[in-house]
Every structure is written in structure tokens, then in C-alpha cells.
Write a protein that holds these residues in place. Sequence first.
Motif, mmCIF file in Angstrom:
data_model
loop_
_atom_site.group_PDB
_atom_site.id
_atom_site.type_symbol
_atom_site.label_atom_id
_atom_site.label_comp_id
_atom_site.label_asym_id
_atom_site.label_seq_id
_atom_site.Cartn_x
_atom_site.Cartn_y
_atom_site.Cartn_z
ATOM 1 N N LEU A 271 0.430 -1.125 0.078
ATOM 2 C CA LEU A 271 0.146 -0.129 -0.291
ATOM 3 C C LEU A 271 0.734 1.296 -0.240
ATOM 4 C CD1 LEU A 271 -1.995 -1.203 2.183
ATOM 5 C CD2 LEU A 271 -3.248 -0.908 -0.102
ATOM 6 N N GLY A 272 1.845 1.496 0.555
ATOM 7 C CA GLY A 272 2.811 2.036 0.846
ATOM 8 C C GLY A 272 3.603 2.448 -0.249
ATOM 9 N N HIS A 273 4.148 1.345 -0.910
ATOM 10 C CA HIS A 273 4.895 1.681 -2.750
ATOM 11 C C HIS A 273 3.850 2.290 -3.744
ATOM 12 C CE1 HIS A 273 7.972 -0.702 -5.157
ATOM 13 N NE2 HIS A 273 7.975 0.508 -5.254
ATOM 14 N N ALA A 274 2.500 1.880 -3.358
ATOM 15 C CA ALA A 274 1.625 2.060 -4.882
ATOM 16 C C ALA A 274 1.603 3.767 -3.732
ATOM 17 C CB ALA A 274 0.303 1.111 -4.093
ATOM 18 N N LYS A 275 1.277 4.051 -2.879
ATOM 19 C CA LYS A 275 1.077 5.422 -2.978
ATOM 20 C C LYS A 275 1.855 6.216 -3.517
ATOM 21 C CE LYS A 275 -1.252 9.073 -0.822
ATOM 22 N NZ LYS A 275 -2.363 9.494 -0.977
ATOM 23 N N LEU A 276 3.402 5.830 -2.675
ATOM 24 C CA LEU A 276 5.153 6.178 -3.784
ATOM 25 C C LEU A 276 4.885 6.621 -4.899
ATOM 26 C CD1 LEU A 276 7.665 5.443 -1.519
ATOM 27 C CD2 LEU A 276 6.671 7.565 -1.292
ATOM 28 N N GLN A 277 4.122 5.500 -6.272
ATOM 29 C CA GLN A 277 4.279 5.417 -7.340
ATOM 30 C C GLN A 277 3.489 6.270 -7.994
ATOM 31 O OE1 GLN A 277 6.184 1.797 -9.001
ATOM 32 N NE2 GLN A 277 3.523 1.652 -9.024
ATOM 33 N N VAL A 278 2.360 6.989 -7.013
ATOM 34 C CA VAL A 278 1.088 8.062 -7.176
ATOM 35 C C VAL A 278 1.723 9.422 -7.296
ATOM 36 C CG1 VAL A 278 -1.006 9.056 -6.524
ATOM 37 C CG2 VAL A 278 -0.505 6.724 -7.573
ATOM 38 N N LEU A 279 2.703 9.372 -5.880
ATOM 39 C CA LEU A 279 3.344 10.619 -5.585
ATOM 40 C C LEU A 279 4.789 10.954 -6.733
ATOM 41 C CD1 LEU A 279 4.199 10.101 -2.192
ATOM 42 C CD2 LEU A 279 1.807 12.181 -3.489
ATOM 43 N N GLU B 61 1.202 4.203 -12.510
ATOM 44 C CA GLU B 61 0.202 3.959 -12.033
ATOM 45 C C GLU B 61 0.910 3.385 -10.494
ATOM 46 O OE1 GLU B 61 -2.962 3.761 -13.448
ATOM 47 O OE2 GLU B 61 -1.933 5.757 -15.112
ATOM 48 N N PRO B 62 -0.536 3.288 -9.727
ATOM 49 C CA PRO B 62 -0.249 2.971 -8.865
ATOM 50 C C PRO B 62 0.223 1.402 -8.752
ATOM 51 C CG PRO B 62 -2.941 3.670 -8.766
ATOM 52 C CD PRO B 62 -1.934 3.989 -10.149
ATOM 53 N N TYR B 63 -0.714 0.778 -9.402
ATOM 54 C CA TYR B 63 -0.197 -0.255 -9.128
ATOM 55 C C TYR B 63 0.478 -0.626 -11.200
ATOM 56 C CZ TYR B 63 -4.241 -0.493 -6.824
ATOM 57 O OH TYR B 63 -4.697 -0.020 -5.084
#
Length: 130
Positions: A23-31, A35-37
Motif C-alpha cells: 500500500l505504501g509502495h503504491a502510494k509512492l508510485q502515485v506521488l 500508475e499505482p499498480y
Amino acid sequence: MKNRSIPIIFTIGLVVGSILLFLGHAKLQVLYGYEPYGNQLVKSYLLNSILACLIFFAIYFYRNKYRDYLGFFFLIGSLLKFGVFFVAFYSGYKADGVLERAEFLAFFVPYLYSLTLETLFLGKLLNSVR
């Protein structure tokens, strides 16, 4: 820690930790504008978690029968994870000719987490083998 509780605690730590890290990794990808996933993130976390469980439980199951070889089993498991990386991920990551940092981290972060957890719990397991 009792020998029988080691696999339970390992599994809980792996599942809960991987979910939180994902979840943290997906959030960082968005930042960072990804793409989150994207970058096969879901696949990476799932495969690393499944392989970590398989390796850990194989070693746990054979801990008394092959206690002199448990370190080799652990190394073979790590090689297996890298083999899976090259088969399942590398060609997709290199499709554009460049392995980006986000692509590398999509595999390496869950790999490092599961490897660290495996190492800690296998150390506890090896200390309890008679």
C-alpha cells in the motif's frame, strides 16, 4: 519463541508486512507520477510472498532431516527468486530497452522485505534445531 509458533508468526509478519508495504509502495508510485499498480507491482508482491512462504516452509519441514543443508536450501531459494524475476519480470521491464528505477524497485522492495523476514525467522529456526 516455541518452535511451533515460528511458522505462524512468520506467515502473519509476511502477509501483514507485505500488505502494508504494498500500500505504501503504491502510494509512492502515485506521488512520483506512475500508475499505482504499474510496473507489475501486484504480481511482484504476490510472487515474492508466495516464494518466501514456499522456501520457508520447505526449510521448516525438512529442518530436522537435513539440518546440515538448511543454509544451502536457503541460498537455492534465493536463486529461485532471482530466476523467477528474470522469467516473469525482466523481459517486461526491458521491453523499452531501459530498466527504470521504479521498475527495479517494484521487484526489489518486496524481494528485500521477504528476504529479510526469511533470514530473521530462519535464524530463529536454526537456533532451535537439535
